[in-house]
Scaffold this active site. Structure first.
Site, PDB file in Angstrom:
ATOM      1  N   LYS A 100      -2.175   0.463  -1.770  1.00 28.06           N
ATOM      2  CA  LYS A 100      -3.187   0.266  -0.728  1.00 28.06           C
ATOM      3  C   LYS A 100      -4.302  -0.633  -1.272  1.00 28.06           C
ATOM      4  O   LYS A 100      -4.071  -1.814  -1.443  1.00 28.06           O
ATOM      5  CB  LYS A 100      -3.613   1.618  -0.184  1.00 28.06           C
ATOM      6  N   HIS A 126      -6.434   6.587   0.341  1.00 30.29           N
ATOM      7  CA  HIS A 126      -7.266   5.635   1.092  1.00 30.29           C
ATOM      8  C   HIS A 126      -8.708   5.564   0.581  1.00 30.29           C
ATOM      9  O   HIS A 126      -9.512   4.824   1.140  1.00 30.29           O
ATOM     10  CB  HIS A 126      -7.255   5.978   2.582  1.00 30.29           C
ATOM     11  N   SER A 155      -5.742   9.470   6.541  1.00 32.18           N
ATOM     12  CA  SER A 155      -5.114   8.158   6.713  1.00 32.18           C
ATOM     13  C   SER A 155      -5.155   7.641   8.144  1.00 32.18           C
ATOM     14  O   SER A 155      -5.186   6.432   8.353  1.00 32.18           O
ATOM     15  CB  SER A 155      -3.658   8.215   6.229  1.00 32.18           C
TER      16      SER A 155
HETATM   17  C1  LIG Z   1       0.286   6.172   2.002  1.00 35.74           C
HETATM   18  C2  LIG Z   1       0.022   7.572   1.615  1.00 35.74           C
HETATM   19  C3  LIG Z   1       0.855   8.250   0.736  1.00 35.74           C
HETATM   20  C4  LIG Z   1       2.157   7.688   0.265  1.00 35.74           C
HETATM   21  O1  LIG Z   1       1.971   6.714  -0.692  1.00 35.74           O
HETATM   22  P1  LIG Z   1       3.100   5.601  -0.868  1.00 35.74           P
HETATM   23  O2  LIG Z   1       2.818   4.998  -2.186  1.00 35.74           O
HETATM   24  O3  LIG Z   1       2.942   4.680   0.278  1.00 35.74           O
HETATM   25  O4  LIG Z   1       4.421   6.327  -0.833  1.00 35.74           O
HETATM   26  C5  LIG Z   1       0.490   9.511   0.316  1.00 35.74           C
HETATM   27  N1  LIG Z   1      -0.634  10.085   0.776  1.00 35.74           N
HETATM   28  C6  LIG Z   1      -1.446   9.479   1.657  1.00 35.74           C
HETATM   29  C7  LIG Z   1      -2.670  10.172   2.119  1.00 35.74           C
HETATM   30  C8  LIG Z   1      -1.137   8.207   2.116  1.00 35.74           C
HETATM   31  O5  LIG Z   1      -1.902   7.616   3.004  1.00 35.74           O
END
Ligand SMILES: *Cc1c(COP(=O)(O)O)cnc(C)c1O
Length: 410
Positions: free
Chosen positions: A244, A212, A184
């Site tokens: 995302k 991602h 991330s």
């Molecule tokens: C953003 C993210 C999460 C968390 O997801 P949310 O739905 O925002 O709680 C988990 N793992 C990774 C790798 C992330 O980038």
């Protein structure tokens, strides 16, 4: 307040003061989106280059009707956990669609990715088990292993050999290996095929968190696991998030039917938490369909990534080896990263400075993200400004001062 509570509050407050003096105290700015790439911040219209809306779907006009219709049909909240009061056809349809998209038998929804990882790791792991994780994994994976009481061992970033050595130290242990698909904060992709091979040969369970990669990589945007050609026998647990590239909210875990059915029984963040609103599930289904069909969006995004990378390299900007929409500029110290972010805001761009503890010490950075909603011209304008950014020039990174390219990271 009881004395114990006040001791705890005092300790927390002291930690907060330390963060403040080290410039690590974070205050989110108020960001009022005008469209997919512009927002009002402090009364000024900035171009946003820091969110994870990789396909531009969060503000896509084409999804507005679906969101309104879903709200009309389903109203507000889901009112209870699925285990208490059932689940809606909207939830079922979304789970079926996610399973189909990712080439898995079944998918199970969660309210957030954080909750998905906490729940899945806690359901699977216990005392005496081993959890191997990449050093740069997302906090939710680390927290999940700790909450489960498993022994957490972190191997060097992207290092399958390192993971193998750690596995070999505990040959008999029941083991789960968890990795981000696309990291991330660095934007690079895990060596998924190698890790899958390692797990198969050691009877370890592999979990890939593709927060991602989903929507961005692989055929039909099915993610980094699909891009590596790994089916559910090779990667039995695939976590995806819907906030995302899908531009909505929530998350899921997908995999073989029996494994997902068992997880649904034991994953406490699923069993003991109110299900996501059905209207959200219905609206997310429409967004998933757009993400799957969004080949033109992915092509445009890839062209922007290639253009940004080649120009930034020419300018001697301190890029990391990422081919994803996450294009961090590694600046090192916190002050420079904060200063660069402020200068960018003055020049009309919103780009966050990422500081410890989100990234390791001395690895503060600007985390630039590109999306399919950006235009070529917007990326060009960003590069123009980066080239002249005083803090980057002062740090000898970028523009006229980095003529020998020595500032570019390996
Ligand atoms: C953003 C993210 C999460 C968390 O997801 P949310 O739905 O925002 O709680 C988990 N793992 C990774 C790798 C992330 O980038």
């Amino acid at each position: 307040m009881s004395p114990a509570a006040s001791l705890l509050a005092e300790r927390l407050h002291a930690a907060g003061r330390r963060r403040l003096t080290e410039q690590l105290w974070r205050t989110p700015v108020e960001v009022d989106y005008l469209d997919a790439t512009h927002a009002l911040v402090d009364g000024r219209r900035l171009t946003v280059f820091c969110n994870n809306d990789y396909l531009g779907l969060a503000h896509a006009p084409g999804l507005k009707a679906a969101r309104l219709a879903a709200a009309e049909r389903w109203g507000g909240g889901s009112t209870a956990s699925a285990m208490v009061c059932g689940r809606s056809p909207a939830h079922r349809r979304l789970e079926e669609s996610l399973a189909q998209w990712t080439g898995r038998d079944r998918a199970l929804l969660f309210s957030t990715g954080y909750m998905a990882n906490l729940g899945v790791l806690q359901a699977l792991l216990g005392d005496g088990d081993l959890c191997l994780q990449d050093r740069l994994n997302h906090a939710s994976l680390l927290d999940g292993a700790r909450l489960a009481g498993a022994e957490l061992r972190r191997y060097p970033h992207g290092d399958t050999g390192g993971a193998a050595r750690q596995l070999a130290r505990s040959p008999g242990a029941a083991t789960l290996l968890a990795t981000d698909g696309v990291f991330s904060m660095d934007g690079d992709v895990a060596p998924l095929a190698d890790l899958a091979g390692l797990c198969v040969s050691h009877r370890a369970l592999l979990l890939v968190d593709d927060a991602h990669g989903l929507g961005v990589l692989g055929p039909h945007g099915a993610g980094s696991v699909a891009a590596a050609g790994l089916d559910q026998d090779k990667v039995p647990l695939l976590v995806g998030t819907l906030g995302k590239a899908v531009g909505c909210a929530g998350a899921f875990v997908a995999g073989p039917a029996a494994l997902i059915d068992d997880l649904a029984q034991f994953t406490r963040s699923h069993v003991y938490s109110t299900a996501p609103p059905p209207a959200q599930a219905e609206a997310t289904l429409a967004a998933v369909e757009q993400a799957r069909a969004g080949e033109d969006l992915r092509q445009h995004l890839q062209a922007l990534i290639d253009y940004f990378k080649s120009c930034a390299a020419q300018l001697g900007l301190p890029l990391l080896p990422s081919h994803s929409p996450i294009q961090p500029l590694l600046l090192g110290d916190t002050t420079t990263a904060l200063q660069a972010s402020k200068e960018l805001a003055r020049a009309g761009f919103l780009v966050g400075a990422i500081r410890p503890p989100t990234v390791p010490r001395h690895q503060a950075r600007l985390r630039i993200t590109l999306t399919a909603a950006h235009s070529h011209a917007q990326v060009e304008q960003l590069l123009d400004v980066l080239q002249q950014l005083p803090s980057l020039r002062a740090a000898g990174r970028g523009g006229s001062t980095a003529d020998d390219g020595s500032a570019t990271m390996p």
